[in-house]
Scaffold this active site. Structure first.
Site, PDB file in Angstrom:
ATOM      1  N   GLY A  58      21.987 106.088 -25.195  1.00 52.78           N
ATOM      2  CA  GLY A  58      20.688 106.314 -24.315  1.00 52.78           C
ATOM      3  C   GLY A  58      19.625 106.090 -25.212  1.00 52.78           C
ATOM      4  O   GLY A  58      19.423 106.629 -26.247  1.00 52.78           O
TER       5      GLY A  58
ATOM      6  N   GLY B 175      25.930 111.381 -30.475  1.00 52.06           N
ATOM      7  CA  GLY B 175      27.347 111.498 -30.563  1.00 52.06           C
ATOM      8  C   GLY B 175      28.195 110.464 -30.625  1.00 52.06           C
ATOM      9  O   GLY B 175      29.000 110.274 -31.436  1.00 52.06           O
TER      10      GLY B 175
ATOM     11  N   ASP C  90      19.478 115.346 -25.367  1.00 52.65           N
ATOM     12  CA  ASP C  90      20.506 116.291 -25.392  1.00 52.65           C
ATOM     13  C   ASP C  90      20.459 117.460 -26.374  1.00 52.65           C
ATOM     14  O   ASP C  90      20.814 118.554 -25.935  1.00 52.65           O
ATOM     15  CB  ASP C  90      21.807 116.040 -25.209  1.00 52.65           C
ATOM     16  CG  ASP C  90      21.936 115.038 -23.963  1.00 52.65           C
ATOM     17  OD1 ASP C  90      21.069 114.818 -22.999  1.00 52.65           O
ATOM     18  OD2 ASP C  90      22.879 114.305 -23.674  1.00 52.65           O
TER      19      ASP C  90
ATOM     20  N   ARG D 222      11.287 128.131  -0.485  1.00 50.03           N
ATOM     21  CA  ARG D 222      12.450 127.484  -0.633  1.00 50.03           C
ATOM     22  C   ARG D 222      13.181 127.765  -2.053  1.00 50.03           C
ATOM     23  O   ARG D 222      12.475 127.961  -3.040  1.00 50.03           O
ATOM     24  CB  ARG D 222      12.087 126.013  -0.656  1.00 50.03           C
ATOM     25  CG  ARG D 222      12.059 125.332   0.936  1.00 50.03           C
ATOM     26  CD  ARG D 222      11.303 124.085   0.784  1.00 50.03           C
ATOM     27  NE  ARG D 222      11.402 123.349   1.999  1.00 50.03           N
ATOM     28  CZ  ARG D 222      10.773 122.267   2.306  1.00 50.03           C
ATOM     29  NH1 ARG D 222      10.081 121.690   1.279  1.00 50.03           N
ATOM     30  NH2 ARG D 222      10.660 121.660   3.611  1.00 50.03           N
TER      31      ARG D 222
ATOM     32  N   MET E  38      19.039 116.694 -17.435  1.00 46.86           N
ATOM     33  CA  MET E  38      20.094 115.754 -18.099  1.00 46.86           C
ATOM     34  C   MET E  38      20.892 117.041 -19.079  1.00 46.86           C
ATOM     35  O   MET E  38      20.075 117.899 -19.634  1.00 46.86           O
ATOM     36  CB  MET E  38      19.559 114.741 -19.048  1.00 46.86           C
ATOM     37  CG  MET E  38      19.264 113.466 -17.886  1.00 46.86           C
ATOM     38  SD  MET E  38      19.015 112.043 -18.959  1.00 46.86           S
ATOM     39  CE  MET E  38      19.193 110.759 -17.846  1.00 46.86           C
TER      40      MET E  38
HETATM   41  O1  F6P Z   1      23.032 111.110 -23.721  1.00 43.16           O
HETATM   42  C1  F6P Z   1      21.953 111.190 -23.359  1.00 43.16           C
HETATM   43  C2  F6P Z   1      21.743 111.199 -21.653  1.00 43.16           C
HETATM   44  O2  F6P Z   1      20.423 111.218 -21.426  1.00 43.16           O
HETATM   45  C3  F6P Z   1      22.362 112.477 -21.038  1.00 43.16           C
HETATM   46  O3  F6P Z   1      21.807 113.502 -20.918  1.00 43.16           O
HETATM   47  C4  F6P Z   1      22.887 111.620 -19.852  1.00 43.16           C
HETATM   48  O4  F6P Z   1      23.760 112.336 -19.077  1.00 43.16           O
HETATM   49  C5  F6P Z   1      22.918 110.362 -19.924  1.00 43.16           C
HETATM   50  O5  F6P Z   1      22.392 109.992 -21.369  1.00 43.16           O
HETATM   51  C6  F6P Z   1      22.717 109.397 -19.118  1.00 43.16           C
HETATM   52  O6  F6P Z   1      23.056 108.017 -19.317  1.00 43.16           O
HETATM   53  P1  F6P Z   1      22.776 106.671 -18.761  1.00 43.16           P
HETATM   54  O7  F6P Z   1      21.209 106.489 -19.320  1.00 43.16           O
HETATM   55  O8  F6P Z   1      23.684 105.707 -19.321  1.00 43.16           O
HETATM   56  O9  F6P Z   1      22.657 106.622 -17.201  1.00 43.16           O
END
Ligand code: F6P
Length: 374
Positions: free
Chosen positions: A12, A111, A135, A170, A177
């Site tokens: 990502g 990772g 993350d 509310r 994320m």
């Molecule tokens: O690994 C980084 C991250 O931003 C995570 O926090 C999230 O769950 C994931 O990528 C989302 O991935 P994608 O961009 O493939 O939807």
């Protein structure tokens, strides 16, 4: 002969990738007089030999720009979608590495990228990793670039949600994320003053959350912000998921075991599907307050990197070039205090830096009355 290095960005995207590419590239080309080739779209571009020359000014003006000029993908060398099939393309990648006469491949990623880099290292390639991800869950490094920017964005969103939650009396559940680690939800939750913070490392009970929200109402504050990491899970769902996984393993282990149907086999995945929405609905029922759900999603990854991420990415990128100059390969360029430290890829790959349940930030949040759902 000048050293030839390849760079790619994988996984990502993350704010600061361009700053890191600029750091590696300018130090390698300008200071060390190496040649640098960019590969497009992560490991896929290396497999398809799709390159981008980086010596013609491409690295100028990108320090402040989000995303990655190289493009990225989540493709893995050993399981790459090709012609509708998942194929092991490691040999093609190794071939292109040699055909381009690379002395080293620099992989910018989290990772997953670290695991892929380890596979290439095991094939005899010289690799160096730079840790990026919003993350902040890469093992072996103090922090990753992208995290600080995402933290500011998520915090600002919580600030904005506060005033509307307050006005409408509310509950606002805000999904942040982080599937495997709760650093972002924890940090933004603390900085934004969330009343409840839910992270994957601390399974929650909706009743405990509801009671803390009711208590706020009794004290004259009939609104709450619940900051939830994507991977946060209730105790019940965790138990269901563990049972489903065990069943799946058992079924796979028995030769003539009847095939599990989709519902059973995928139970583990299904419990994750709409859990934040289910939580909002549950809290509405349990507290009598209206609840709304906001999913911050990819907003957290987009746009201009923060000053801290630009600095970190530059620091790690230039350190990568220094390591290449010393032929110190096979390492993650880890942030360590104010400096950097090379950490062996095999010591970091396959591990996730999660939030310890007794981490000082968790303790501080509890001290100011934050509920963790436990
Ligand atoms: O690994 C980084 C991250 O931003 C995570 O926090 C999230 O769950 C994931 O990528 C989302 O991935 P994608 O961009 O493939 O939807």
């Amino acid at each position: 002969m000048a050293r030839q290095i390849g760079v790619l960005t994988a996984g990502g995207d993350s704010p600061g990738l361009n700053a890191a590419l600029r750091g590696v590239g300018k130090a390698a080309m300008g200071h060390y007089k190496m040649h640098v080739i960019g590969f497009r779209d992560g490991f896929r571009g290396l497999m398809e030999n799709r390159t981008m020359a980086l010596d013609g000014g491409q690295l100028s003006g990108i320090l402040t720009v989000g995303g990655t000029i190289l493009g990225t993908s989540r493709d893995k060398p050993h399981k790459m979608p090709v012609g509708g099939k998942l194929l092991d393309m490691t040999d093609a990648i190794v071939g292109n590495y040699h055909d381009n006469h690379l002395d080293c491949l620099v992989c910018l990623g989290g990772g997953g990228t670290l695991k892929n880099a380890l596979r290439l290292k095991e094939k005899g390639l010289n690799v160096i990793n730079l840790p990026k991800t919003i993350d902040n869950d890469v093992w072996g490094t103090d922090t990753t670039f992208g995290f600080d920017t995402a933290l500011s964005i998520a915090t600002e969103c919580i600030d904005r949600l506060h005033s509307t939650a307050h006005s409408h009396h509310r509950i606002i559940v805000v999904e942040i994320m982080g599937h495997r680690a709760g650093w972002l939800a924890l940090g933004a939750g603390i900085a934004g003053g969330a009343d409840v913070i839910l992270i994957p490392e601390i399974p929650y009970d909706a009743n405990s959350i509801a009671e803390s929200i009711r208590e706020r109402s009794r004290k004259g504050r009939p609104f709450s912000i619940v900051a939830v990491a994507e991977g946060a899970i209730s105790r019940q769902d965790l138990a269901a998921m563990t049972a489903a996984k065990l069943k799946k393993k058992a079924a796979a282990g028995l030769k003539d075991a009847r095939k599990m149907d989709d519902t059973e086999a995928d139970a583990a995945e299904l419990v994750w599907a709409d859990r934040t929405l289910r939580l909002a609905q549950q809290l509405e029922k349990l507290t009598g307050l209206e609840a709304r759900l906001t999913i911050l999603g990819h907003l957290q990854r987009g746009g201009t990197p923060s000053a801290a991420d630009r600095i970190l990415a530059t620091r790690l990128g230039t350190a990568a070039a220094d390591l290449i100059a010393k032929k110190r390969y096979g390492v993650l360029v880890a942030a360590h205090g104010e400096g950097t430290r090379p950490a062996k890829i095999e010591d970091c790959a396959g591990k996730v830096k999660t939030v310890p349940a007794d981490h000082p930030l968790v303790v501080s949040a509890r001290r100011v009355g934050t509920n963790f759902g436990d």
